[in-house]
Design an enzyme around this catalytic site. Structure first.
Site: not given
Ligand code: SF4
Length: 333
Positions: A39, A122, A140
């Site tokens: 990520e 996130y 996102d």
């Protein structure tokens, strides 16, 4: 989309992803460290670039403790080509926190994950849903675009009101039983079908719920800030001791990394011009003019780095490219 369709929308996405979801290395694992690394890499780097680096990087730093134990220069060097180096600093800070606070075991508790350095909403959602399959929301740019279109919403997605609405929707819509597949599906829909510009609505698994009247005009964004032009004059000074480089001091953007020394425009006016290099970083458009200096006195922070040490020191990609271009052409003097 009407609220009575929310569950059907989420299920349609999970069904579509189960059949058509792309196979990426980070989708074959539920290890939270591996998920966090993917990520962080994917935040500002393309999937294609990350695919070429992810597994090798994890072989080098397979656990938080491995990264926590690395010196900063090694960590920065390992990130070369991925850009935005503050990400690897944050990742290392998180790795140190996991080692010190949790004995090297990645925490499972949401508040403990949220308390790790550099971890935002996130990333919390990504780790909770992808690693632990918990129904955590995640938004996102791809998710925002899908929501703006499905709900025919003209609120700017980068405004506070737009962000707040999309996070609320994400929390409300997340699939309760299969959040891992649902969040992956939502992002993949935005990457492959509900793309910027003209989406491919004919192939969309949720088109029956979508209320967009002119999807190509969504999402709406706030007016962009104008880009800022930056110009620099750098020197190339190679001697038998090595190449003259400047180490970026603490507090600077590329802290701890090396770059070609910078001079005032007047100082290089009489030197042979080697090339101009242009690139963009966030909202900056940078032009660097490179000059060959046969004589140069090292200034504060500058030193000659032996040629055989160059591969191991951390540098931003534009500098590394100049090195690769000129080293084999230059003769030390
Ligand atoms: S129908 Fe079209 S605009 Fe709506 S979510 Fe699907 S791809 Fe996007």
């Amino acid at each position: 989309m009407q609220e009575k369709h929310y569950n059907a929308f989420s299920q349609a996405l999970v069904d579509w992803f189960t059949e058509h979801g792309r196979d990426y290395p980070w989708r074959r694992t539920t290890n939270p460290w591996d998920i966090l690394v993917s990520e962080v890499m994917l935040q500002q780097t393309t999937i294609a670039t990350v695919l070429g680096r992810y597994e090798a990087w994890l072989r080098r730093f397979p656990t938080p403790e491995a990264l926590a134990a690395a010196d900063e220069q090694t960590a920065l060097r390992s990130w070369e080509g991925l850009g935005y180096y503050r990400r690897v600093r944050s990742l290392q800070a998180a790795a140190i926190a996991i080692s010190e606070r949790h004995g090297g075991r990645f925490p499972e508790d949401e508040s403990a994950i949220r308390a790790l350095p550099g971890i935002g909403d996130y990333t919390v959602g990504a780790v909770l849903s992808f690693a632990y399959n918990r129904p955590a929301p995640l938004v996102d740019a791809n998710v925002s675009r899908v929501f703006a279109r499905v709900f025919n919403d003209t609120t700017p997605i980068d405004s506070n009101a737009g962000r707040k609405r999309h996070w609320q929707l994400a929390a409300r819509l997340v699939h309760r039983n299969n959040p891992r597949a649902y969040n992956s599906a939502l992002m993949e829909l935005g990457q492959t079908i509900c793309t910027t510009g003209s989406p491919t609505c004919l192939l969309c698994p949720v088109r029956e719920y979508c209320t967009a009247t002119q999807p190509e005009k969504l999402p709406v964004k706030l007016p962009r800030k104008q880009s800022t032009l930056l110009e620099h004059w750098d020197i190339w000074h190679l001697t038998t001791e090595g190449l003259l480089l400047e180490k970026q001091p603490d507090g600077k953007r590329h802290e701890g990394m090396y770059r070609l020394p910078r001079r005032e425009q007047e100082e290089v006016a009489q030197l042979p011009h080697l090339c101009d290099q242009k690139y963009s970083v966030t909202r900056y458009k940078v032009t660097r003019h490179l000059y060959r200096a046969d004589h140069a006195t090292p200034r504060a922070g500058e030193c000659h780095v032996p040629l055989n040490a160059l591969p191991a020191i951390p540098m931003a990609s534009p500098d590394r490219k100049l090195l690769q271009r000129y080293l084999h052409q230059s003769t030390p003097h």
